[in-house]
Design an enzyme around this catalytic site. Sequence first.
Site, PDB file in Angstrom:
ATOM      1  N   TYR A 175       0.825  -1.203   0.000  1.00  0.00           N
ATOM      2  CA  TYR A 175       0.000   0.000   0.000  1.00  0.00           C
ATOM      3  C   TYR A 175       0.865   1.261   0.000  1.00  0.00           C
ATOM      4  CZ  TYR A 175      -4.010  -2.935   1.409  1.00  0.00           C
ATOM      5  OH  TYR A 175      -5.012  -3.872   1.466  1.00  0.00           O
ATOM      6  N   LYS A 207      -1.023  -8.119  -2.381  1.00  0.00           N
ATOM      7  CA  LYS A 207      -2.412  -7.676  -2.227  1.00  0.00           C
ATOM      8  C   LYS A 207      -2.375  -6.180  -2.463  1.00  0.00           C
ATOM      9  CE  LYS A 207      -5.686  -7.884   1.676  1.00  0.00           C
ATOM     10  NZ  LYS A 207      -6.092  -6.508   1.814  1.00  0.00           N
TER      11      LYS A 207
HETATM   12  P1  FBP Z   1     -11.081  -4.715   3.309  1.00  0.00           P
HETATM   13  O1  FBP Z   1     -11.526  -5.732   2.296  1.00  0.00           O
HETATM   14  O2  FBP Z   1     -12.036  -4.608   4.448  1.00  0.00           O
HETATM   15  O3  FBP Z   1     -10.766  -3.414   2.640  1.00  0.00           O
HETATM   16  O4  FBP Z   1      -9.752  -5.295   3.946  1.00  0.00           O
HETATM   17  C1  FBP Z   1      -8.548  -5.314   3.205  1.00  0.00           C
HETATM   18  C2  FBP Z   1      -7.445  -4.725   4.055  1.00  0.00           C
HETATM   19  O5  FBP Z   1      -6.212  -4.789   3.387  1.00  0.00           O
HETATM   20  C3  FBP Z   1      -7.311  -5.369   5.410  1.00  0.00           C
HETATM   21  O6  FBP Z   1      -6.546  -6.551   5.366  1.00  0.00           O
HETATM   22  C4  FBP Z   1      -6.695  -4.270   6.199  1.00  0.00           C
HETATM   23  O7  FBP Z   1      -7.022  -4.312   7.541  1.00  0.00           O
HETATM   24  C5  FBP Z   1      -7.314  -3.045   5.607  1.00  0.00           C
HETATM   25  O8  FBP Z   1      -7.710  -3.364   4.301  1.00  0.00           O
HETATM   26  C6  FBP Z   1      -6.365  -1.879   5.557  1.00  0.00           C
HETATM   27  O9  FBP Z   1      -7.111  -0.773   5.144  1.00  0.00           O
HETATM   28  P2  FBP Z   1      -6.505   0.635   4.868  1.00  0.00           P
HETATM   29  O10 FBP Z   1      -6.303   0.712   3.391  1.00  0.00           O
HETATM   30  O11 FBP Z   1      -7.542   1.588   5.345  1.00  0.00           O
HETATM   31  O12 FBP Z   1      -5.215   0.738   5.637  1.00  0.00           O
END
Ligand code: FBP
Length: 277
Positions: A147, A200
Amino acid sequence: MKEKLAKIMPNGRSMILAYDQGLEHGPRDFDKNPKSRKFEYILDIAVRGDFTSLVLHAGLAEKYHREIVDAGVPLILKLNGKSELFTEDDPYSPQLYAVEDAIALGATAVGYTVYTGSNYEYEMNRELADIVRVAHSNDVPVIGWMYPRGRAITDKLSASKTMQLAIAEQKTSGMAIDETPAIVSYAARVGMELGADIVKVKNTGSIEGFKRVVESAAPTKVVMSGGTMTNTDDEFLNTVGDVLKAGAIGVAVGRNIWQRQNPHELSEKLRKLILGF
Ligand code: FBP
């Protein structure tokens, strides 16, 4: 490791149920469907929906060890995490648990989040690299939550060449900067370079854009991150259909499933779409 990977991605497809949000976002995520506060409810969704794995932090994994083993759902232990109350511009999600802890808890794989672009990315890159080394020497697959995040991703003045590409893409697509193909494909590539078996990432909003992500990550496999709950099941299913067409192997989804009033219905549709039965 092949056997463990095959559990998470039988026939090359993956449907991962994410339930690490209690740490990452806090209990507010459970308000839309209060039943989702209970782990038993989540485990039931995972079992009935034939999810190919379940993502947890160590607290729940330890407390419900017996139930998870009995349910037979492969566990992905998330090794790092932070709360959303940490609001620095440049996020850092420290490693909290070791690969050995995951093995002791019976995990099939481990997960780790990297905020590429953060001031602390070098720490997270190093932690992920160390995790990959230990995990792979124990035949444990690694999933990278990739991310891009931090000031470097929002500060358009100190733009890197990739940011310039992303800004240009944003102008035509209207996507958020961290959802542009330039940024997401770079994040996916970083995960592959650091040794992740699956990355992911966020959706880029188009089949063409996501193809670039998949190609950038190869031979590492790509799953789409679920994101906030969509208004309708179809909206989510269409998005998933598009990323599959682009070459993704599936999804890692949380809120889009367990925030719904009827999570089983969408789980079933997703299973048909992703796993084909
Ligand atoms: P969701 O499907 O609820 O979006 O979860 C995916 C995820 O990657 C989780 O594993 C993690 O807790 C969350 O999103 C992180 O979200 P953010 O992008 O707000 O940090």
